[in-house]
Scaffold this active site. Structure first.
Site, PDB file in Angstrom:
ATOM      1  N   SER A 517      20.754  33.779  52.329  1.00 32.54           N
ATOM      2  CA  SER A 517      20.911  34.641  51.164  1.00 32.54           C
ATOM      3  C   SER A 517      21.227  36.071  51.596  1.00 32.54           C
ATOM      4  CB  SER A 517      19.627  34.648  50.329  1.00 32.54           C
ATOM      5  OG  SER A 517      19.247  33.343  49.972  1.00 32.54           O
ATOM      6  N   GLU A 600      -2.322  39.967  49.751  1.00 28.69           N
ATOM      7  CA  GLU A 600      -0.951  39.748  49.347  1.00 28.69           C
ATOM      8  C   GLU A 600      -0.658  40.444  48.025  1.00 28.69           C
ATOM      9  OE1 GLU A 600      -0.673  35.554  49.229  1.00 28.69           O
ATOM     10  OE2 GLU A 600      -0.345  35.350  51.374  1.00 28.69           O
ATOM     11  N   GLU A 724      10.410  18.270  46.552  1.00 30.85           N
ATOM     12  CA  GLU A 724       9.867  17.110  47.254  1.00 30.85           C
ATOM     13  C   GLU A 724       9.092  17.521  48.510  1.00 30.85           C
ATOM     14  OE1 GLU A 724      12.699  16.061  44.370  1.00 30.85           O
ATOM     15  OE2 GLU A 724      12.973  17.390  46.090  1.00 30.85           O
TER      16      GLU A 724
END
Length: 739
Positions: A517, A600, A724
Site C-alpha cells: 500500500s 495502544e 480465514e
C-alpha cells in the site's frame, strides 16, 4: 468474554452460576416441563428469593438492592447459560419496568409485592385497546403471546388508548389467560384476553418512558441470549476438541475450526450488544433508542444462529431429543420472537440513525479539565493555520503541513506514545483528546502505515533510530509503506523468500514484494527479509528499514478493479541497506513484526470505511435508491447495527483495560467482524440501487461511489490477513483447538 467487566460483577456472576448449578440441574428442568409450561413456581424459587436475585435492581426503600440494569443483566446471563426454568426473566422484566414508572401508590404496592417474591409478566400488545370512561378505562382485546403470563401473580399491561398508551395492573385472579403451547419448554407462555375489562383510576400506573421500557426489556432478553450463546460455544468447542473421526479430533479440521471461530464471533457480538443496551439505561432517550434497537436486531437473532451452529458442530447427536442443545435453541427462538420482527427493528434503528449516533465515550464532559484546556488551546491554534495537503489517491498518507507539525510538537499525533513523541496518554486521556478534536470538527491525525511502524521502532529500535524516524514521521515528513507480502507467500509471511545477505557496512537485499500500500507515495518501507536461509520458517527473518530512493528499488503500481492504483509491486535488486537500518538483531524480524506498545491507541466507535451507515444516509438524502424509502431505512438500520456492534466491542476492550486486565477474544473478533461487516454492509447498499447500479461515478474516491465502494472490498478482505486466516488464529490460539 462474559458480560461482567468489574470485579464485583464477576463475583456476582460466579455466585449466580454456582446457585444455578446447585438449584436447577438439567435433569430437574427436563422433569418439570409440564409444571413450567403451566406457570408453576419452580422448587428453587424460595432459595432464589433468599439470595435476593429477584430484587437486585429494585429501589432499596422497597426492599431491593438498588443495583443497576447492568448488574441485573449479569444475573440474567448466568441463569440463561444454565437454562434455569420458570418465571425469573419475565418477573424481573416486569418489576424493572414498574420501577421505571412515575411515583405513585400503585407503583409502591407493586414494587413491594415483587420484593416479597411475587412473580410477574409484562404485556405490551397492540391487540389491547383502552377506552376512557367516567370511572377510568375499559380494555378489550387479545394480546400477542407473552412469556411468563400463565402463573404470574402481577400482570403489568400496556394498552393503546386514543391519546397514547395506558399502563395498568390486572389482578391475576380477574385476568383471562389462555395458556399456549410454548416453543420454550421451560417457561410458560400465554395470551391475555380481556372483554370490557374495567380499570379503575387507582389501578392505572404512571407511564414509564417508552425508550427506557424498550431498552430494559431488550437488554435483559439480550443478556439471556448472551448466556445461551456462551453455553452453545463451550459445548461445541468441547465436543469438537474430543470427538475423533478419520483418526483425528474433528476440531483439527479447518472447516470445523472456522465454524467454531464464527460461533465465538457471534457470542462476543451478542454479549457486547447486551452490555451496551444495559449501560444505556442512564443515558438520554435517543441513546436508549439506538441501543435497544441494536440489541433486538443483533443479539437476539444471533442467539438463534449460535444455537443452530452448535447443533451442526455436534452433528447427529445434537439433533436428538436427549441432547440439551435443542432446549437452548428453542429458548433462543422464543426470546427473539417475543420482541417483534427484525424488519420492524431495522426500520426503527434506521429512522433514529438518520439523525443520531451512538455515544461510545467513557469519560464525563468535564473530566480532566487541565488536559482539556491544554489540548483545546493547541487545537484552536491549529485551526488558524493553513490546512495540510491531502493524499491524491485513496486513503494513503499525505505530506505533512503546518497543522500536523504543530500537533506533533504538542504530542497529539500519537498521544499514547511516551514523551517526547506523545504525552503518554492512557485510555481516559485519549478519550478526552478525541472529544476535543470532535468538538472542533477536526479529524485526528494519522500516520497510516506509520501506526504499525513507529510502535515497532519504539519497542525495538536504537535511540538513534528513534530520533531519526519518529518525529519526522509524526510531522508527516516521512511516509511509510510495509514490504511484507510476497507473490509466493500471501498471508504466510513466514514463507517469504526475499533474501538479505550481509555485506561490508550493511546488507544486500533481493526479492519481490507485492500488494504494498502507498509504496509509490512513500519515502521509507519496513521490509522483512530472510537473513538465515537454513533457519525454520519463523526464525532467520530480520526487519529492515529501507529508503525507497535507494538504487535497485523498483516500484510498479498495480491498477485495481476500481481503476485506482493504491497498491504496488516492489522489486529489490541488490538493494544495499546500511547496518544502522537493521531494526533489532538479525533473526528478530518475526518478533518485531508482531510487536505493539503496551499502551495502544484507543479505538472508539465503529465507523466502517466500506458499507458504512454514512453511505446509506447519503443515498437516502440524495434519493439515490430504486427501492421504497422504507426499505432504504431498513438497510440503514442493518448497516448501523453492524457499526454499533463494533463500537460496543471497542468500548468493552477499553473498559477491560481500565479494569486492569488485558483484552481477550474481543480484539480478534473485531478484526474478523470488521471485514465481514464491510462486506455485508456494502452488499446491502447494492440492493438499494436497482438500475443505478449500472453506473459508477468517479474512481478518484471509491468510498464516495456506491458501486465502487463494493468493488474496492478486496483491499479490506485481504489486507492484514484474510478472514480465514483470522479465523484460524481464533480457533487455535483462543479456543485452543488442535492444529
Amino acid at each position: 468474554m462474559p458480560l461482567p467487566l468489574t470485579d464485583d460483577q464477576r463475583a456476582l456472576a460466579e455466585s449466580v452460576a454456582a446457585f444455578a448449578r446447585r438449584s436447577a440441574p438439567m435433569e430437574s428442568t427436563r422433569a418439570t416441563f409440564d409444571d413450567s409450561a403451566a406457570g408453576a413456581r419452580p422448587a428453587f424459587w424460595e432459595a432464589l428469593l433468599r439470595q435476593g436475585l429477584h430484587a437486585l435492581h429494585l429501589p432499596e426503600k422497597h426492599g431491593g438492592a438498588d443495583a443497576g440494569l447492568v448488574e441485573l443483566a449479569v444475573v440474567v446471563e448466568q441463569l440463561g447459560r444454565a437454562l434455569v426454568p420458570g418465571p425469573y426473566l419475565p418477573t424481573v422484566t416486569a418489576s424493572a419496568v414498574v420501577a421505571a414508572a412515575g411515583e405513585g401508590a400503585l407503583r409502591d404496592e407493586l414494587l413491594a409485592a415483587f420484593a416479597d417474591g411475587a412473580t410477574g409478566a409484562l404485556v405490551r400488545s397492540t391487540g389491547l385497546r383502552a377506552e376512557s370512561v367516567e370511572f377510568g378505562w375499559t380494555v378489550s382485546g387479545s394480546s400477542e403471546p407473552v412469556l411468563g403470563l400463565p402463573g404470574a401473580d402481577v400482570v403489568v399491561v400496556r394498552a393503546e388508548g386514543a391519546d397514547g398508551p395506558v399502563w395498568f395492573r390486572v389482578r391475576a385472579a380477574d385476568a383471562a389467560v389462555r395458556t399456549e403451547s410454548g416453543t420454550d419448554l421451560s417457561r410458560s407462555v400465554g395470551r391475555l384476553e380481556l372483554e370490557a375489562y374495567v380499570v379503575s383510576a387507582d389501578e392505572v400506573l404512571p407511564a414509564p418512558a417508552p425508550d427506557l421500557v424498550d431498552v430494559t426489556v431488550n437488554s435483559l432478553l439480550a443478556a439471556e441470549a448472551s448466556g445461551l450463546a456462551a453455553w452453545c460455544l463451550s459445548t461445541a468447542v468441547e465436543y469438537v476438541r474430543t470427538r475423533v473421526q478419520f483418526g483425528k479430533p474433528i476440531g483439527s479440521f479447518q472447516a470445523v475450526q472456522h465454524k467454531a471461530a464464527m460461533l465465538l464471533v457471534r457470542a462476543e457480538r451478542i454479549t457486547a450488544a447486551a452490555w451496551d443496551a444495559a449501560r444505556s439505561a442512564g443515558q438520554p432517550a435517543e441513546q436508549q433508542r439506538l441501543a435497544a434497537a441494536q440489541a433486538a436486531l443483533t443479539a437476539l437473532p444471533l442467539a438463534i444462529d449460535a444455537a443452530l451452529e452448535c447443533v451442526t458442530l455436534l452433528g447427529g447427536i445434537g439433533f436428538t431429543w436427549e441432547h440439551d442443545v435443542h432446549l437452548y435453541w428453542r429458548r433462543a427462538i422464543s426470546i427473539a420472537s417475543s420482541v417483534g420482527t427484525e424488519e420492524e427493528w431495522a426500520r426503527r434503528l434506521g429512522e433514529v440513525a438518520l439523525t443520531a449516533e451512538r455515544d461510545f465515550s467513557f469519560v464525563d464532559a468535564d473530566a480532566l479539565p487541565e488536559l482539556r484546556a491544554q489540548v483545546g488551546a493547541v487545537l484552536d491554534e491549529v485551526l488558524t493555520l493553513p490546512p495540510d495537503p491531502v493524499s491524491s489517491t485513496g486513503w494513503a498518507s499525505a505530506r505533512g503541513g503546518p497543522r500536523m507539525a504543530r500537533l506533533a510538537e504538542a504530542g497529539l499525533v500519537a498521544p499514547h506514545y511516551p514523551k517526547p513523541y506523545g504525552i503518554g496518554a492512557g485510555p481516559h486521556e485519549q478519550a478526552v483528546i478525541a472529544a476535543e478534536f470532535a468538538r472542533r470538527n477536526l479529524p485526528q491525525p494519522t500516520t497510516i502505515i506509520g501506526e504499525w511502524v513507529l510502535p515497532t521502532i519504539l519497542a525495538g529500535g536504537t535511540p538513534a533510530q528513534q530520533e531519526r524516524f519518529l518525529t519526522p514521521t509524526l510531522r508527516g515528513e516521512i511516509v511509510w509503506c510495509q514490504l511484507f507480502s510476497e507473490p509466493g507467500a500471501g498471508s504466510d509471511l513466514a514463507g517469504l523468500s526475499t533474501r538479505a545477505e550481509q555485506v561490508e557496512g550493511g546488507w544486500k537485499l533481493n526479492g519481490q514484494k507485492v500488494w504494498t500500500s502507498s509504496a509509490h507515495e512513500a519515502d521509507w518501507g519496513v521490509c522483512l527479509a530472510r537473513t538465515d536461509p537454513d533457519a525454520p520458517k519463523h526464525k532467520g527473518i530480520s526487519y529492515f528499514l529501507i529508503d525507497l530512493r535507494t538504487p535497485g528499488v523498483d516500484i510498479r503500481p498495480l491498477v485495481q478493479s476500481t481503476g485506482m492504483a493504491e497498491f504496488n509491486e516492489v522489486f529489490l535488486d541488490d538493494v544495499v541497506v546500511p547496518d544502522d537500518c537493521l531494526l533489532g538483531e538479525p533473526g528478530q524480524g518475526w518478533k518485531l513484526a508482531t510487536t505493539t506498545l503496551t499502551e495502544e491507541r484507543v479505538s472508539m466507535g465503529g465507523m466502517l470505511p466500506h458499507g458504512g451507515a454514512r453511505l446509506v444516509k447519503r443515498a437516502i438524502a440524495e434519493g439515490s435508491y430504486a427501492t421504497s424509502r422504507a426499505e432504504a431505512v431498513r438497510v440503514l438500520g442493518r448497516n448501523t447495527a453492524r457499526e454499533l456492534s463494533l463500537g460496543a466491542l471497542n468500548l468493552r476492550s477499553v473498559q477491560t483495560l481500565l479494569a486492569g486486565a488485558r483484552p481477550g477474544a474481543e480484539i480478534s473478533v473485531q478484526k474478523v467482524y470488521n471485514a465481514l461487516a464491510q462486506r455485508e454492509g456494502s452488499r446491502g447498499i447494492l440492493t438499494l440501487l436497482g438500475p443505478l447500479g449500472t453506473l459508477t461515478g468517479s474512481s478518484v474516491d471509491p468510498a464516495s461511489d456506491f458501486v465502487l465502494d463494493h468493488i474496492a472490498l478486496p483491499s479490506v478482505l485481504f489486507g492484514g490477513g484474510t478472514i480465514e486466516i483470522q479465523l484460524n488464529v481464533i480457533a487455535q490460539r483462543i479456543l485452543g483447538l488442535p492444529r
